[in-house]
Design a protein around this motif. Sequence first.
Motif, short mmCIF file in Angstrom:
data_model
loop_
_atom_site.label_atom_id
_atom_site.label_comp_id
_atom_site.label_asym_id
_atom_site.label_seq_id
_atom_site.Cartn_x
_atom_site.Cartn_y
_atom_site.Cartn_z
N PHE A 10 22.24 33.99 32.61
CA PHE A 10 23.59 33.68 33.09
C PHE A 10 23.71 32.21 33.45
O PHE A 10 24.75 31.58 33.21
CB PHE A 10 23.93 34.55 34.31
N ALA A 11 22.67 31.63 34.05
CA ALA A 11 22.71 30.21 34.41
C ALA A 11 22.79 29.34 33.17
O ALA A 11 23.49 28.31 33.17
CB ALA A 11 21.48 29.85 35.24
N ARG A 12 22.12 29.72 32.12
CA ARG A 12 22.17 28.95 30.88
C ARG A 12 23.56 29.03 30.26
O ARG A 12 24.03 28.05 29.65
CB ARG A 12 21.10 29.46 29.91
N ILE A 13 24.20 30.18 30.38
CA ILE A 13 25.57 30.29 29.88
C ILE A 13 26.48 29.36 30.68
O ILE A 13 27.35 28.68 30.13
CB ILE A 13 26.05 31.75 29.96
N ASP A 14 26.29 29.33 32.01
CA ASP A 14 27.06 28.41 32.85
C ASP A 14 26.89 26.97 32.38
O ASP A 14 27.86 26.22 32.24
CB ASP A 14 26.61 28.52 34.31
N GLN A 15 25.65 26.56 32.15
CA GLN A 15 25.37 25.19 31.74
C GLN A 15 25.97 24.88 30.38
O GLN A 15 26.50 23.79 30.16
CB GLN A 15 23.86 24.96 31.72
N ALA A 16 25.92 25.86 29.47
CA ALA A 16 26.44 25.62 28.12
C ALA A 16 27.97 25.49 28.13
O ALA A 16 28.53 24.69 27.37
CB ALA A 16 26.02 26.76 27.19
N VAL A 17 28.64 26.28 28.96
CA VAL A 17 30.10 26.24 28.99
C VAL A 17 30.62 25.05 29.79
O VAL A 17 31.53 24.32 29.36
CB VAL A 17 30.67 27.56 29.55
N PRO A 20 27.44 18.95 31.43
CA PRO A 20 27.25 17.94 32.47
C PRO A 20 28.58 17.38 32.94
O PRO A 20 29.59 17.48 32.23
CB PRO A 20 26.39 16.87 31.78
N PRO A 21 28.63 16.77 34.13
CA PRO A 21 29.89 16.27 34.68
C PRO A 21 30.60 15.25 33.79
O PRO A 21 31.83 15.19 33.76
CB PRO A 21 29.48 15.64 36.02
N ASP A 22 29.83 14.44 33.05
CA ASP A 22 30.46 13.40 32.24
C ASP A 22 30.75 13.84 30.82
O ASP A 22 31.19 13.04 29.99
CB ASP A 22 29.55 12.16 32.21
N ALA A 23 30.53 15.14 30.51
CA ALA A 23 30.77 15.63 29.16
C ALA A 23 32.26 15.95 28.97
O ALA A 23 32.98 16.21 29.94
CB ALA A 23 29.94 16.89 28.90
N PRO A 24 32.75 15.93 27.74
CA PRO A 24 34.15 16.30 27.49
C PRO A 24 34.41 17.72 27.97
O PRO A 24 33.60 18.63 27.76
CB PRO A 24 34.27 16.19 25.96
N ARG A 25 35.53 17.93 28.62
CA ARG A 25 35.86 19.24 29.18
C ARG A 25 36.48 20.14 28.13
O ARG A 25 37.37 19.74 27.39
CB ARG A 25 36.84 19.08 30.35
N ARG A 26 35.99 21.37 28.07
CA ARG A 26 36.59 22.37 27.20
C ARG A 26 37.82 22.93 27.90
O ARG A 26 37.84 23.09 29.11
CB ARG A 26 35.59 23.50 26.93
N PHE A 27 38.81 23.27 27.14
CA PHE A 27 40.00 23.87 27.72
C PHE A 27 40.51 24.98 26.81
O PHE A 27 40.18 25.05 25.61
CB PHE A 27 41.10 22.82 27.98
N LEU A 28 41.31 25.83 27.38
CA LEU A 28 41.89 26.97 26.68
C LEU A 28 43.41 26.86 26.78
O LEU A 28 43.95 26.73 27.88
CB LEU A 28 41.40 28.28 27.30
N THR A 29 44.07 26.91 25.65
CA THR A 29 45.52 26.84 25.64
C THR A 29 46.08 28.25 25.49
O THR A 29 45.79 28.95 24.50
CB THR A 29 46.03 25.96 24.49
N VAL A 30 46.84 28.70 26.47
CA VAL A 30 47.40 30.05 26.46
C VAL A 30 48.93 29.94 26.50
O VAL A 30 49.49 28.92 26.93
CB VAL A 30 46.89 30.86 27.66
#
Length: 247
Positions: A10-17, A20-30
Motif C-alpha cells: 500500500f505504501a508503494r502505491i501511495d508513492q507511485a500515485v 515526490p513533492p516536486d513531481a508533476p501532479r496528476r489530476f482527474l477531470t470529472v
Amino acid sequence: MTSTGPGSVFARIDQAVLGPPDAPRRFLTVHVGSCAVRLFPEESRRALYGPRRDEALGAAVWRQAVFEARREPRDGDGAGRLFLAWLVLPGLYRNLHRILRLWRRVDRADLEAEALLAVLAALDAADPDGPDAVGLLIKEVVNRMWAYAKRVTREIPVVDIGAFADAGNTTVPSEERPRSPEGWEVHISPPPCRGGLYATLRFAEPRPQHDGRQTGTRLPDLVFRARRHEEADVIGTLHLRPAGARR
C-alpha cells in the motif's frame, strides 16, 4: 487516514500515485452536471471518504476513475489502474488491521498484495453507475482478504521430506561420531525396504558414577525406551554395544 509501513504494498502505491513533492501532479477531470472539475489525488479521495463529501462529486470521481482504468491498454504503464486501487485503499485499512490482529500468521505484505489483486480482478465487473458502486467493490475486496487470511491459517507447515530422508540416511564416519564415555548405545537397524523413509535410530545412555566408581546402568530403562508394542509392526533389529564400539 491510516498510514502504512514504508515497505508495504500500500505504501508503494501511495508513492507511485503521489510521487515526490516536486513531481508533476496528476489530476482527474470529472463532470458534475454541466461543470468540469479538476481534482488532484487528495481531493479525489476526500470526495469519496471526506466528512463533508458531495455524493454527486464522489460518484463522478468513481465513474471517471473506472473509465480511465478500463480504457488504458494492457501493455501500458498501468497508471489508471494504480490510481483506482489507490482510491480504494482507505476503505480497506480497517479490515486489514483487524485481520493482522486476529491472525499473526498472516503476512501483511501478502495480504496487501491479495487486496490489490482483488481490486484489479473486480475492476471489469464494477458498475460505476450503480448505487454505492465504490462501496460494493470495497466489500468484494474485503471478502477476498478475509477468505485469503482464513485459507492461510488453515495451512499446516510440513517438513521437507526429501531433506529429512537425506539427513536420516546419511552415514556419519565413526571418527566423527560423538562418543559417550563409559556408556551404552542402542542401535535399531530397519529391515530392507524399497520405498519409504528408513534410517538407523540411536539411543545413548551414560553409565552413572558416584565418587569415581560406576554404580550401574539404567540399561532396562534404555531398552524400554527403544522397545516396540507387542502388537506393533517390526521396525528393525536392536543392537546393544558400549558407546563408541566398532560395529
